[in-house]
Enzyme design. Structure first.
Site, PDB file in Angstrom:
ATOM      1  N   THR A   1       0.833  -1.195   0.000  1.00  0.00           N
ATOM      2  CA  THR A   1       0.000   0.000   0.000  1.00  0.00           C
ATOM      3  C   THR A   1       0.870   1.249   0.000  1.00  0.00           C
ATOM      4  OG1 THR A   1      -1.585   1.290   1.308  1.00  0.00           O
ATOM      5  CG2 THR A   1      -0.126  -0.172   2.528  1.00  0.00           C
ATOM      6  N   ASP A   2       0.360   2.325  -0.591  1.00  0.00           N
ATOM      7  CA  ASP A   2       1.089   3.590  -0.574  1.00  0.00           C
ATOM      8  C   ASP A   2       1.131   4.210   0.815  1.00  0.00           C
ATOM      9  OD1 ASP A   2      -1.578   4.353  -0.404  1.00  0.00           O
ATOM     10  OD2 ASP A   2      -1.457   5.884  -1.955  1.00  0.00           O
ATOM     11  N   GLU A   3       0.313   3.696   1.745  1.00  0.00           N
ATOM     12  CA  GLU A   3       0.278   4.263   3.090  1.00  0.00           C
ATOM     13  C   GLU A   3       1.585   4.072   3.844  1.00  0.00           C
ATOM     14  OE1 GLU A   3      -3.362   3.766   5.362  1.00  0.00           O
ATOM     15  OE2 GLU A   3      -4.381   3.063   3.552  1.00  0.00           O
TER      16      GLU A   3
ATOM     17  N   TYR B   1      -1.743  -0.112  11.026  1.00  0.00           N
ATOM     18  CA  TYR B   1      -1.949  -0.829   9.762  1.00  0.00           C
ATOM     19  C   TYR B   1      -0.800  -0.605   8.799  1.00  0.00           C
ATOM     20  CZ  TYR B   1      -3.333  -1.253   4.893  1.00  0.00           C
ATOM     21  OH  TYR B   1      -3.343  -1.537   3.539  1.00  0.00           O
TER      22      TYR B   1
ATOM     23  N   LYS C   1       2.173  -3.167   7.270  1.00  0.00           N
ATOM     24  CA  LYS C   1       2.398  -3.406   5.845  1.00  0.00           C
ATOM     25  C   LYS C   1       3.829  -3.035   5.448  1.00  0.00           C
ATOM     26  CE  LYS C   1      -0.123  -4.518   3.032  1.00  0.00           C
ATOM     27  NZ  LYS C   1      -0.315  -5.890   2.468  1.00  0.00           N
TER      28      LYS C   1
END
Length: 339
Positions: free
Chosen positions: A125-127, A153, A157
């Site tokens: 994810t880009d998060e 979260y 990741k």
């Protein structure tokens, strides 16, 4: 080609299975999913009809499930979608995110090493990059940016990504990683922003928007994401990370207003609520690398994709209403209870 797709009873994973069955009908696909709260076997109903498809219920962190499955099936490729993914839930209970997203990825990679898969693809994810300031629209996430995760979260990741790269360097595991922007489209779990707003607007309920709604996300239509992963599997370089972005930046408030406009509902339904803890301001991906190296670019403009998405939710009310009522969790028992 025999492929393991984990977490494919969820949103992006199920769309990926449908895409691969359409584009590569000769592939044998096995899905491993624990059917936690956001896993819905009903979603995979079209895939279950295929002879070269198999569903297995199990936790990716359970070695007693994962290793025998690898030994039996002898997978060529693993695509790991399995993850706890809701930021709000990670703030309330980080533990399950660490178990699934980090330890589960480790178990899968240990099995992939032992049974010598030709590719292990980690869906990220880009998060993991944190966020960008709202007043710098010229800034975008690139693959060489530092990891500055904001939530439990995204930290879990990021840890999984780093572990995958370490397995590549230390053990030679043929790993690729993709980091995508916010996905939308059919079969997304109703607690996420777009389906939640659609469902509540249809019932003329208040639409809760965090803060002032000015947080910006780069929206990626899920089929474009699936096509990008397919390109990476075909021609991506092992050991590399590829950003997958939609070139469709919108504030949360713009997204909600677009949904209301499409449904013919008044903006008076919008209700601003207290902001999320550590809420990231802006996500925006630079997909130059995947475009230059693999020839991929998104093809779905947001206005087109959101219209298709709304139409899908209107045409498939029974699917998401069963989720809201909790009835969807009975489908596995109906399918496999007597076997």
């Amino acid at each position: 080609m025999k492929m393991l797709v984990t977490g494919a009873a969820g949103f992006i994973g199920s769309n990926f299975v449908f895409y691969m069955q359409e584009e590569h009908p000769d592939y044998d696909i096995v899905v491993l999913d624990a059917l936690t709260y956001c896993g819905n076997l009903e979603t995979l109903k079209p895939a279950l009809k295929k002879k070269n498809f198999r569903f297995v219920k199990g936790d990716i962190a359970d070695r007693d499930v994962v290793f025998p499955l690898f030994r039996e099936e002898k997978f060529d490729v693993v695509v790991n979608f399995a993850a706890e993914s809701h930021v709000d839930r990670s703030i309330e209970d980080p533990g399950i995110f660490l178990k699934t997203n980090i330890l589960g990825t480790q178990v899968l990679m240990d099995a992939a090493r032992e049974y010598q898969v030709s590719r292990f693809h980690q869906v990220g994810t880009d998060e993991v990059y944190g966020d960008l300031p709202l007043d710098r629209p010229d800034l975008f996430f690139t693959e060489d940016m530092p990891i500055t995760a904001s939530s439990p979260y995204s930290a879990s990741k990021a840890s999984a990504d780093l572990l995958a790269l370490a397995y590549h360097r230390t053990y030679g595991l043929p790993v690729t990683i993709s980091r995508c922007s916010n996905n939308y489209g059919p079969y997304q779990f109703p607690e996420k922003l777009i389906p939640l707003m659609i469902a509540r607007a249809l019932d003329d309920k208040d639409l809760p928007v965090y803060g002032t709604g000015e947080n910006v996300r780069d929206w990626l239509y899920v089929k474009d994401h699936c096509r990008a992963i397919d390109r990476i599997l075909q021609d991506g370089e092992v050991g590399q990370v590829y950003n997958i972005g939609g070139h469709n930046e919108r504030t949360n408030l713009q997204v909600v207003k677009t949904i209301l406009h499409q449904l013919g509902k008044p903006e008076s339904l919008i209700t601003f609520v207290g902001d999320r803890k550590g809420h990231d301001l802006r996500y925006a991906i630079d997909p130059t690398k995947i475009h230059d190296q693999l020839g991929w670019l998104p093809t779905t403009a947001f206005d087109d994709g959101i219209r298709q998405t709304i139409d899908w939710y209107l045409e498939n009310k029974a699917w998401w209403e069963r989720i809201i009522s909790g009835e969807y969790q009975q489908y596995y028992k109906e399918m496999y209870g007597n076997r």
